[in-house]
Motif scaffolding. Structure first.
Motif, PDB file in Angstrom:
ATOM      1  N   ALA A   1     -33.062  38.273  67.080  1.00  0.00           N
ATOM      2  CA  ALA A   1     -33.284  39.486  66.283  1.00  0.00           C
ATOM      3  C   ALA A   1     -32.027  40.346  66.259  1.00  0.00           C
ATOM      4  N   LEU A   2     -31.418  40.540  67.423  1.00  0.00           N
ATOM      5  CA  LEU A   2     -30.210  41.371  67.488  1.00  0.00           C
ATOM      6  C   LEU A   2     -29.063  40.732  66.705  1.00  0.00           C
ATOM      7  N   LYS A   3     -28.936  39.411  66.827  1.00  0.00           N
ATOM      8  CA  LYS A   3     -27.865  38.722  66.093  1.00  0.00           C
ATOM      9  C   LYS A   3     -28.061  38.859  64.589  1.00  0.00           C
ATOM     10  N   GLN A   4     -29.306  38.733  64.149  1.00  0.00           N
ATOM     11  CA  GLN A   4     -29.572  38.799  62.701  1.00  0.00           C
ATOM     12  C   GLN A   4     -29.237  40.181  62.162  1.00  0.00           C
ATOM     13  N   VAL A   5     -29.635  41.213  62.903  1.00  0.00           N
ATOM     14  CA  VAL A   5     -29.327  42.577  62.469  1.00  0.00           C
ATOM     15  C   VAL A   5     -27.828  42.826  62.550  1.00  0.00           C
ATOM     16  N   CYS A   6     -27.203  42.360  63.621  1.00  0.00           N
ATOM     17  CA  CYS A   6     -25.761  42.540  63.790  1.00  0.00           C
ATOM     18  C   CYS A   6     -24.980  41.874  62.656  1.00  0.00           C
ATOM     19  N   ASP A   7     -25.518  40.767  62.136  1.00  0.00           N
ATOM     20  CA  ASP A   7     -24.856  40.036  61.047  1.00  0.00           C
ATOM     21  C   ASP A   7     -25.161  40.617  59.670  1.00  0.00           C
TER      22      ASP A   7
ATOM     23  N   VAL B   1     -21.233  39.095  74.990  1.00  0.00           N
ATOM     24  CA  VAL B   1     -22.117  40.256  74.836  1.00  0.00           C
ATOM     25  C   VAL B   1     -21.738  41.318  75.864  1.00  0.00           C
ATOM     26  N   GLU B   2     -21.536  42.538  75.395  1.00  0.00           N
ATOM     27  CA  GLU B   2     -21.252  43.674  76.266  1.00  0.00           C
ATOM     28  C   GLU B   2     -22.413  44.650  76.120  1.00  0.00           C
ATOM     29  N   ILE B   3     -22.984  45.074  77.239  1.00  0.00           N
ATOM     30  CA  ILE B   3     -24.213  45.861  77.209  1.00  0.00           C
ATOM     31  C   ILE B   3     -23.972  47.252  77.784  1.00  0.00           C
ATOM     32  N   PHE B   4     -24.470  48.258  77.075  1.00  0.00           N
ATOM     33  CA  PHE B   4     -24.461  49.643  77.540  1.00  0.00           C
ATOM     34  C   PHE B   4     -25.915  50.126  77.540  1.00  0.00           C
ATOM     35  N   ALA B   5     -26.236  51.108  78.369  1.00  0.00           N
ATOM     36  CA  ALA B   5     -27.620  51.576  78.447  1.00  0.00           C
ATOM     37  C   ALA B   5     -27.666  53.087  78.617  1.00  0.00           C
TER      38      ALA B   5
ATOM     39  N   MET C   1     -20.449  40.802  70.838  1.00  0.00           N
ATOM     40  CA  MET C   1     -21.452  41.745  70.334  1.00  0.00           C
ATOM     41  C   MET C   1     -21.663  42.844  71.378  1.00  0.00           C
ATOM     42  N   ARG C   2     -21.480  44.066  70.962  1.00  0.00           N
ATOM     43  CA  ARG C   2     -21.664  45.230  71.838  1.00  0.00           C
ATOM     44  C   ARG C   2     -23.046  45.817  71.568  1.00  0.00           C
ATOM     45  N   VAL C   3     -23.874  45.859  72.603  1.00  0.00           N
ATOM     46  CA  VAL C   3     -25.278  46.254  72.462  1.00  0.00           C
ATOM     47  C   VAL C   3     -25.545  47.511  73.283  1.00  0.00           C
ATOM     48  N   LEU C   4     -26.108  48.517  72.631  1.00  0.00           N
ATOM     49  CA  LEU C   4     -26.562  49.722  73.322  1.00  0.00           C
ATOM     50  C   LEU C   4     -28.078  49.694  73.404  1.00  0.00           C
ATOM     51  N   ILE C   5     -28.618  49.814  74.621  1.00  0.00           N
ATOM     52  CA  ILE C   5     -30.056  49.846  74.835  1.00  0.00           C
ATOM     53  C   ILE C   5     -30.444  51.253  75.280  1.00  0.00           C
ATOM     54  N   VAL C   6     -31.330  51.896  74.524  1.00  0.00           N
ATOM     55  CA  VAL C   6     -31.778  53.244  74.862  1.00  0.00           C
ATOM     56  C   VAL C   6     -33.271  53.181  75.168  1.00  0.00           C
ATOM     57  N   ASP C   7     -33.599  53.248  76.444  1.00  0.00           N
ATOM     58  CA  ASP C   7     -34.995  53.143  76.897  1.00  0.00           C
ATOM     59  C   ASP C   7     -35.089  53.830  78.259  1.00  0.00           C
ATOM     60  N   ASP C   8     -36.173  54.570  78.468  1.00  0.00           N
ATOM     61  CA  ASP C   8     -36.287  55.319  79.722  1.00  0.00           C
ATOM     62  C   ASP C   8     -36.965  54.538  80.841  1.00  0.00           C
TER      63      ASP C   8
ATOM     64  N   VAL D   1     -24.805  47.003  67.673  1.00  0.00           N
ATOM     65  CA  VAL D   1     -26.239  47.155  67.403  1.00  0.00           C
ATOM     66  C   VAL D   1     -26.854  48.019  68.494  1.00  0.00           C
ATOM     67  N   CYS D   2     -27.787  48.870  68.103  1.00  0.00           N
ATOM     68  CA  CYS D   2     -28.478  49.763  69.037  1.00  0.00           C
ATOM     69  C   CYS D   2     -29.949  49.373  69.125  1.00  0.00           C
ATOM     70  N   VAL D   3     -30.452  49.225  70.335  1.00  0.00           N
ATOM     71  CA  VAL D   3     -31.859  48.938  70.572  1.00  0.00           C
ATOM     72  C   VAL D   3     -32.483  50.232  71.084  1.00  0.00           C
ATOM     73  N   VAL D   4     -33.399  50.823  70.307  1.00  0.00           N
ATOM     74  CA  VAL D   4     -33.883  52.172  70.589  1.00  0.00           C
ATOM     75  C   VAL D   4     -35.403  52.184  70.738  1.00  0.00           C
ATOM     76  N   ASP D   5     -35.877  52.682  71.872  1.00  0.00           N
ATOM     77  CA  ASP D   5     -37.313  52.874  72.054  1.00  0.00           C
ATOM     78  C   ASP D   5     -37.750  54.112  71.259  1.00  0.00           C
ATOM     79  N   ILE D   6     -39.001  54.117  70.790  1.00  0.00           N
ATOM     80  CA  ILE D   6     -39.513  55.290  70.069  1.00  0.00           C
ATOM     81  C   ILE D   6     -39.774  56.435  71.023  1.00  0.00           C
ATOM     82  N   ASN D   7     -40.463  56.139  72.120  1.00  0.00           N
ATOM     83  CA  ASN D   7     -40.927  57.183  73.032  1.00  0.00           C
ATOM     84  C   ASN D   7     -39.896  57.448  74.122  1.00  0.00           C
ATOM     85  N   LEU D   8     -38.953  58.326  73.802  1.00  0.00           N
ATOM     86  CA  LEU D   8     -37.906  58.709  74.737  1.00  0.00           C
ATOM     87  C   LEU D   8     -38.136  60.142  75.210  1.00  0.00           C
ATOM     88  N   PRO D   9     -37.666  60.472  76.404  1.00  0.00           N
ATOM     89  CA  PRO D   9     -37.734  61.878  76.832  1.00  0.00           C
ATOM     90  C   PRO D   9     -36.893  62.750  75.914  1.00  0.00           C
ATOM     91  N   GLY D  10     -37.428  63.905  75.546  1.00  0.00           N
ATOM     92  CA  GLY D  10     -36.679  64.807  74.675  1.00  0.00           C
ATOM     93  C   GLY D  10     -36.593  64.282  73.261  1.00  0.00           C
TER      94      GLY D  10
END
Length: 202
Positions: free
Chosen positions: A112-118, A26-30, A1-8, A48-57
Protein backbone atom coordinates in the motif's frame (compact mmCIF):
# COMPACT_ATOMS: atom_id res chain seq x y z
CA UNK A 1 11.49 5.39 0.70
CA UNK A 2 11.20 7.74 3.67
CA UNK A 3 8.16 6.91 5.80
CA UNK A 4 6.66 9.03 8.58
CA UNK A 5 4.34 7.18 10.97
CA UNK A 6 2.10 9.34 13.17
CA UNK A 7 0.31 7.25 15.79
CA UNK A 8 0.01 7.60 19.56
CA UNK A 9 0.22 3.85 20.25
CA UNK A 10 3.85 2.69 20.58
CA UNK A 11 2.85 -0.92 19.85
CA UNK A 12 1.30 0.13 16.54
CA UNK A 13 4.39 2.15 15.61
CA UNK A 14 6.63 -0.81 16.51
CA UNK A 15 4.47 -3.11 14.41
CA UNK A 16 4.68 -0.78 11.42
CA UNK A 17 8.44 -0.56 11.78
CA UNK A 18 8.66 -4.35 11.92
CA UNK A 19 6.64 -4.67 8.71
CA UNK A 20 9.03 -2.29 6.95
CA UNK A 21 12.29 -3.45 8.53
CA UNK A 22 13.16 -6.05 5.92
CA UNK A 23 12.65 -3.70 2.98
CA UNK A 24 15.95 -2.23 1.76
CA UNK A 25 16.19 1.53 1.47
CA UNK A 26 13.34 2.33 3.87
CA UNK A 27 13.96 5.09 6.42
CA UNK A 28 11.36 5.40 9.17
CA UNK A 29 10.43 8.39 11.34
CA UNK A 30 7.70 8.42 14.00
CA UNK A 31 5.63 10.89 15.98
CA UNK A 32 2.98 10.37 18.66
CA UNK A 33 0.63 13.33 18.05
CA UNK A 34 -0.46 15.72 15.36
CA UNK A 35 1.72 18.66 16.31
CA UNK A 36 4.92 16.61 16.52
CA UNK A 37 3.83 14.78 13.37
CA UNK A 38 3.69 18.07 11.46
CA UNK A 39 7.08 19.07 12.88
CA UNK A 40 8.51 15.71 11.79
CA UNK A 41 7.06 16.18 8.30
CA UNK A 42 8.73 19.57 8.01
CA UNK A 43 12.04 18.24 9.36
CA UNK A 44 12.31 14.98 7.39
CA UNK A 45 10.38 15.56 4.13
CA UNK A 46 9.06 11.96 3.98
CA UNK A 47 7.97 10.29 0.75
CA UNK A 48 4.79 9.00 2.40
CA UNK A 49 3.03 9.73 5.69
CA UNK A 50 1.03 7.13 7.61
CA UNK A 51 -1.43 9.03 9.81
CA UNK A 52 -3.85 7.72 12.43
CA UNK A 53 -7.21 9.53 12.65
CA UNK A 54 -7.49 9.55 16.43
CA UNK A 55 -4.46 11.50 17.61
CA UNK A 56 -4.07 13.54 20.80
CA UNK A 57 -4.84 17.18 20.11
CA UNK A 58 -4.71 17.77 16.36
CA UNK A 59 -6.72 15.04 14.62
CA UNK A 60 -5.41 12.98 11.73
CA UNK A 61 -7.78 14.76 9.34
CA UNK A 62 -6.53 18.16 10.50
CA UNK A 63 -2.92 16.99 10.33
CA UNK A 64 -3.44 15.81 6.75
CA UNK A 65 -4.86 19.18 5.78
CA UNK A 66 -2.01 21.02 7.50
CA UNK A 67 0.60 18.88 5.74
CA UNK A 68 -1.10 19.42 2.39
CA UNK A 69 -1.25 23.14 3.09
CA UNK A 70 2.54 23.10 3.30
CA UNK A 71 3.08 20.65 0.45
CA UNK A 72 0.18 20.02 -1.91
CA UNK A 73 2.01 16.99 -3.34
CA UNK A 74 2.44 15.24 0.01
CA UNK A 75 1.39 11.59 -0.03
CA UNK A 76 -0.71 10.61 2.95
CA UNK A 77 -2.17 7.24 3.95
CA UNK A 78 -4.73 7.27 6.75
CA UNK A 79 -4.32 4.33 9.14
CA UNK A 80 -7.34 3.66 11.36
CA UNK A 81 -9.21 1.12 13.46
CA UNK A 82 -12.45 2.34 11.87
CA UNK A 83 -13.76 0.51 8.80
CA UNK A 84 -16.76 2.78 8.24
CA UNK A 85 -16.77 3.77 4.53
CA UNK A 86 -17.65 7.32 5.60
CA UNK A 87 -14.30 7.61 7.37
CA UNK A 88 -12.47 6.45 4.27
CA UNK A 89 -14.46 8.91 2.16
CA UNK A 90 -13.65 11.69 4.63
CA UNK A 91 -9.96 10.77 4.47
CA UNK A 92 -9.99 10.99 0.67
CA UNK A 93 -11.81 14.32 0.86
CA UNK A 94 -9.09 15.55 3.24
CA UNK A 95 -6.51 14.75 0.59
CA UNK A 96 -5.28 11.30 1.62
CA UNK A 97 -4.09 9.02 -1.20
CA UNK A 98 -4.90 5.84 0.71
CA UNK A 99 -6.77 4.32 3.64
CA UNK A 100 -5.64 1.25 5.58
CA UNK A 101 -7.69 -0.40 8.33
CA UNK A 102 -5.56 -1.63 11.22
CA UNK A 103 -7.11 -5.10 11.08
CA UNK A 104 -6.26 -5.55 7.38
CA UNK A 105 -3.76 -8.19 6.31
CA UNK A 106 -0.38 -6.85 7.56
CA UNK A 107 1.26 -8.11 4.38
CA UNK A 108 -0.64 -5.41 2.46
CA UNK A 109 0.93 -2.59 4.47
CA UNK A 110 4.16 -2.28 2.49
CA UNK A 111 2.50 -2.71 -0.95
CA UNK A 112 0.00 0.00 0.00
CA UNK A 113 2.76 2.45 0.93
CA UNK A 114 4.73 1.64 -2.22
CA UNK A 115 1.68 2.16 -4.43
CA UNK A 116 0.92 5.54 -2.88
CA UNK A 117 4.59 6.52 -2.93
CA UNK A 118 4.67 5.70 -6.66
CA UNK A 119 1.79 8.09 -7.29
CA UNK A 120 -1.13 5.66 -7.01
CA UNK A 121 -3.93 5.27 -4.51
CA UNK A 122 -4.88 2.50 -2.09
CA UNK A 123 -8.16 1.29 -0.61
CA UNK A 124 -8.74 -2.21 0.82
CA UNK A 125 -10.94 -4.20 -1.57
CA UNK A 126 -13.67 -4.84 1.02
CA UNK A 127 -13.82 -1.19 2.00
CA UNK A 128 -13.90 -0.07 -1.64
CA UNK A 129 -16.89 -2.39 -2.23
CA UNK A 130 -18.68 -1.02 0.82
CA UNK A 131 -18.13 2.51 -0.44
CA UNK A 132 -19.36 1.61 -3.90
CA UNK A 133 -22.49 -0.24 -2.79
CA UNK A 134 -23.45 1.54 0.42
CA UNK A 135 -27.20 2.14 0.37
CA UNK A 136 -27.60 3.71 3.80
CA UNK A 137 -25.53 6.82 4.38
CA UNK A 138 -23.45 6.92 7.54
CA UNK A 139 -24.37 9.64 10.07
CA UNK A 140 -20.81 10.90 9.63
CA UNK A 141 -21.46 11.93 6.02
CA UNK A 142 -23.53 14.90 7.15
CA UNK A 143 -20.97 16.11 9.71
CA UNK A 144 -18.17 18.59 9.22
CA UNK A 145 -14.57 17.75 10.08
CA UNK A 146 -14.90 19.94 13.19
CA UNK A 147 -18.06 18.10 14.28
CA UNK A 148 -16.35 14.72 13.86
CA UNK A 149 -13.43 16.02 15.91
CA UNK A 150 -15.82 17.11 18.69
CA UNK A 151 -17.45 13.68 18.67
CA UNK A 152 -14.03 12.05 18.86
CA UNK A 153 -13.10 14.11 21.90
CA UNK A 154 -16.47 13.46 23.57
CA UNK A 155 -16.03 9.73 23.02
CA UNK A 156 -12.53 10.01 24.54
CA UNK A 157 -14.06 11.42 27.75
CA UNK A 158 -13.47 15.16 27.34
CA UNK A 159 -16.12 17.63 28.49
CA UNK A 160 -17.07 20.75 26.53
CA UNK A 161 -14.59 22.91 28.42
CA UNK A 162 -11.75 20.53 27.63
CA UNK A 163 -12.78 20.41 23.98
CA UNK A 164 -12.92 24.21 23.74
CA UNK A 165 -9.38 24.42 25.14
CA UNK A 166 -8.02 21.75 22.80
CA UNK A 167 -9.62 23.27 19.71
CA UNK A 168 -8.79 26.84 20.67
CA UNK A 169 -12.37 28.12 20.57
CA UNK A 170 -14.86 29.40 23.14
CA UNK A 171 -17.01 27.21 25.35
CA UNK A 172 -20.08 28.78 23.72
CA UNK A 173 -18.88 27.70 20.27
CA UNK A 174 -18.54 24.10 21.42
CA UNK A 175 -21.92 24.25 23.16
CA UNK A 176 -23.50 25.46 19.90
CA UNK A 177 -21.71 22.71 17.96
CA UNK A 178 -23.02 20.11 20.42
CA UNK A 179 -26.56 21.45 20.04
CA UNK A 180 -26.25 21.07 16.27
CA UNK A 181 -24.80 17.58 16.69
CA UNK A 182 -27.74 16.55 18.88
CA UNK A 183 -30.13 17.60 16.11
CA UNK A 184 -28.14 15.82 13.40
CA UNK A 185 -27.76 12.59 15.40
CA UNK A 186 -31.20 12.57 17.02
CA UNK A 187 -29.77 12.92 20.55
CA UNK A 188 -32.08 14.43 23.16
CA UNK A 189 -29.54 14.92 25.94
CA UNK A 190 -25.81 15.24 26.48
CA UNK A 191 -25.71 11.59 27.56
CA UNK A 192 -27.49 10.59 24.34
CA UNK A 193 -24.89 12.60 22.40
CA UNK A 194 -22.06 10.81 24.22
CA UNK A 195 -23.63 7.42 23.41
CA UNK A 196 -24.02 8.49 19.78
CA UNK A 197 -20.39 9.61 19.65
CA UNK A 198 -19.20 6.25 20.94
CA UNK A 199 -21.54 4.39 18.58
CA UNK A 200 -20.66 6.17 15.33
CA UNK A 201 -16.92 6.22 16.09
CA UNK A 202 -16.58 2.65 17.33
Amino acid sequence: MRVLIVDDHPVVVSGCKALLAAEPGVEIFAAGDGESGFAAFCAHDPDVCVVDINLPGLSGFDLAQRILGKDADAKIVVFSMNEDPAFAARAIQAGARGYIAKNDDPMLFLPALKQVCDGGTWLPADLARKMAFARHPSPLENLSTREIEILRLLAAGDDMGDIADKLGVSYKTIANNCTALKAKLGARSSMDLLRAAIEVLR
